[in-house]
Motif scaffolding. Structure first.
Motif, mmCIF file in Angstrom:
data_model
loop_
_atom_site.group_PDB
_atom_site.id
_atom_site.type_symbol
_atom_site.label_atom_id
_atom_site.label_comp_id
_atom_site.label_asym_id
_atom_site.label_seq_id
_atom_site.Cartn_x
_atom_site.Cartn_y
_atom_site.Cartn_z
ATOM 1 N N ALA A 1 22.820 21.440 4.307
ATOM 2 C CA ALA A 1 22.760 20.728 5.578
ATOM 3 C C ALA A 1 24.057 19.988 5.882
ATOM 4 C CB ALA A 1 21.598 19.730 5.565
ATOM 5 N N GLY A 2 24.289 19.743 7.164
ATOM 6 C CA GLY A 2 25.418 18.915 7.575
ATOM 7 C C GLY A 2 25.042 17.457 7.651
ATOM 8 N N ALA A 3 23.763 17.157 7.889
ATOM 9 C CA ALA A 3 23.247 15.791 7.972
ATOM 10 C C ALA A 3 21.734 15.874 7.858
ATOM 11 C CB ALA A 3 23.659 15.132 9.288
ATOM 12 N N TRP A 4 21.097 14.735 7.628
ATOM 13 C CA TRP A 4 19.644 14.715 7.652
ATOM 14 C C TRP A 4 19.181 13.450 8.355
ATOM 15 C CZ3 TRP A 4 15.990 11.737 4.579
ATOM 16 C CH2 TRP A 4 16.586 10.810 3.716
ATOM 17 N N VAL A 5 18.027 13.543 9.009
ATOM 18 C CA VAL A 5 17.468 12.429 9.775
ATOM 19 C C VAL A 5 16.158 12.007 9.131
ATOM 20 C CG1 VAL A 5 16.674 11.646 12.026
ATOM 21 C CG2 VAL A 5 18.532 13.323 11.881
ATOM 22 N N PRO A 6 16.120 10.845 8.492
ATOM 23 C CA PRO A 6 14.863 10.377 7.896
ATOM 24 C C PRO A 6 13.938 9.810 8.961
ATOM 25 C CG PRO A 6 16.594 8.761 7.525
ATOM 26 C CD PRO A 6 17.246 9.927 8.230
ATOM 27 N N ALA A 7 12.668 10.053 8.834
ATOM 28 C CA ALA A 7 11.703 9.451 9.750
ATOM 29 C C ALA A 7 11.715 7.946 9.575
ATOM 30 C CB ALA A 7 10.311 9.985 9.453
ATOM 31 N N PRO A 8 11.610 7.182 10.653
ATOM 32 C CA PRO A 8 11.476 5.732 10.503
ATOM 33 C C PRO A 8 10.266 5.403 9.624
ATOM 34 C CG PRO A 8 11.851 6.313 12.795
ATOM 35 C CD PRO A 8 11.602 7.600 12.062
ATOM 36 N N GLY A 9 10.489 4.586 8.618
ATOM 37 C CA GLY A 9 9.415 4.239 7.703
ATOM 38 C C GLY A 9 9.336 5.115 6.472
#
Length: 476
Positions: free
Chosen positions: A82-90
């Motif tokens: 991956a180039g980046a990852w987005v964690p879910a809030p919480g």
């Protein structure tokens, strides 16, 4: 491998067109982020530890992969590509994705940073352990009353990455939880307010220091063109505020000497730093101490975004408080009954208790890893305590030998016990200091059940104290 943090194509922002962005956690915000990435032609992979039907439908809608319940090796392979990852809030900071991503140099990107990269319109932000939703709603009303198109976003039904799809708003008023602030790098609001700080969310953050650092991120990189608004009565907040190049404070205590503007209450009049009167406290629907502090904070932020004094005053006079936040349900036999089910941490419960002289407190639920013994600090305001839920023993221990404690096995039992303990002139206050997930699906459901049980006692309802329906908020 080498990871591209910022792509070369305009509009990509802090993610890459050369490698997919992994979106981990597909609740409301995760799904909005995935749609926003796909709409911009950016590659995305969907991951969820417990995929819902909505997540499966989204994968089909976007025509992308959905990985459910990845093991450690599969997660490492996903992030390595991956180039980046987005964690879910919480998403708990103990989740292995944080360690794996850091080890492989894959940046975690939050939705606020994505929205900031994709839309140049101004934002203001509100954070704090308590009061975020109320102050966010107040700021929007102040702006609208001043003729400025504004919408609420962030920790609401509308994540900021979705709100920016609407071309009409001139200003976005962002409710910024610690979950959204923790990965922040480039989000730069015109003004940001930190309302207060108290222990909370230890079920998500690794420790209290990480929670505090996430909150402080709301002022990350602020310069002289961005206004920091701070609660001068909160030492933790002021510890991060001192030295800011553009600072205004609000509070009920004395206004300090030195630089910066100070919003204050003079007698019963709310005033700007220049001394102009905004409204008298008697004109507000409710004027508990935290209500006045919230009004001042909202006024400071709204002015920075263009609100007028007249618009600010009109909004304060018209505002009706949100449900389940020290909401007066009614009275009977000289006793008033209040629903503060939204108080899911001791800091919030103590603030509510401090607004009254003699209280029968109903507290308990599912503890979020917090020290409930601090509830004892509210004892001078309390006649008695009713302990409920999984945290019954912890609540009882907090008041052992200090105030009478009754334990209850249902909300009906708790309301009956509170009625027996209360005397004319008292307040019965449901302010649990805990989450609701032991007995209920949400704090709203808990508050509604409390209202039902109170009504069954014959308590006279007071509909004038409840405002119109408001947009829902996510989580506890």
């Amino acid at each position: 491998m080498t990871h591209t943090v910022t792509g070369s194509v305009v509009g990509e922002g802090p993610v890459s067109r050369l490698a997919p962005t992994v979106v981990l956690g597909l609740g409301v915000t995760g799904r909005a982020v995935a749609r926003a990435l796909a709409a911009r032609g950016l590659p995305v992979v969907l991951v969820d530890d417990a995929p819902s039907a909505a997540a499966t439908d989204l994968a089909g809608e976007l025509g992308v992969a959905l990985v459910g319940r990845p093991g450690s090796e599969a997660l490492a392979a996903l992030l390595d590509g991956a180039g980046a990852w987005v964690p879910a809030p919480g998403l708990p900071e103990s989740h292995p994705a944080f360690a794996v991503g850091a080890a492989r140099g894959v940046p975690a990107v939050g939705e606020l940073d994505l929205a900031a990269a994709w839309d140049p319109r101004p934002c203001v932000a509100v954070t704090g352990t308590d009061g975020k939703t109320t102050v966010t709603a107040l700021i929007r009303l102040m702006l609208v009353a001043s003729g400025i198109a504004a919408v609420e976003a962030g920790n609401t039904d509308i994540p900021l990455v979705a709100a920016i799809d609407d071309p009409d708003p001139e200003v976005f008023v962002v409710e910024a939880s610690s979950f959204r602030l923790a990965p922040l790098r480039r989000f730069a609001p015109v003004a940001a307010c930190w309302l207060n700080f108290g222990p909370d969310h230890q079920d998500v953050h690794l420790d209290l220091g990480r929670y505090e650092a996430a909150k402080a991120n709301v002022w990350r990189g602020f310069g002289p063109d961005q206004l920091a608004v701070a609660n001068r009565d909160d030492p933790v907040v002021m510890g991060h505020a001192v030295g800011r190049p553009h600072l205004e404070t609000f509070g009920l205590g004395p206004t300090p000497d030195g630089p910066g503007g100070h919003w204050s209450v003079d007698g019963s009049v709310l005033r700007t730093p220049e001394g102009a009167g905004i409204v008298d406290a008697s004109e507000l629907e409710r004027a508990l101490p935290h209500d006045l502090a919230n009004a001042l904070a909202a006024a400071a932020v709204a002015r920075a975004a263009g609100a007028t004094l007249d618009g600010t005053a009109a909004a304060l006079r018209a505002f009706r408080h949100l449900p389940h936040r020290v909401q007066l349900l009614g009275q009977a036999n000289g006793v008033r009954w209040y629903d503060d089910s939204k108080a899911t941490a001791p800091h919030a419960a103590l603030a509510a208790v401090a607004g009254f002289t003699s209280v029968v407190l109903i507290a308990g639920g599912r503890n979020k890893g917090l020290d409930l013994s601090v509830l004892g600090a509210g004892a001078p305001h309390l006649r008695a305590v009713v302990a409920i839920g999984e945290a019954t023993d912890e609540v009882a221990a907090a008041f052992a030998g200090v105030r009478p404690v009754t334990t209850a096995r249902s909300m009906d039992d708790a309301v009956r016990a509170a009625a027996e303990a209360a005397r004319p002139g008292d307040v019965v206050l449901l302010s649990p200091a805990c989450a609701s997930f032991d007995w209920y699906r949400s704090y709203g459901e808990r508050g509604d059940d409390f209202a039902r049980a109170v009504a069954a006692l014959g308590v006279t309802a007071t509909p004038s104290t409840t405002g119109p329906p408001r947009p829902g908020r996510l989580g506890q």
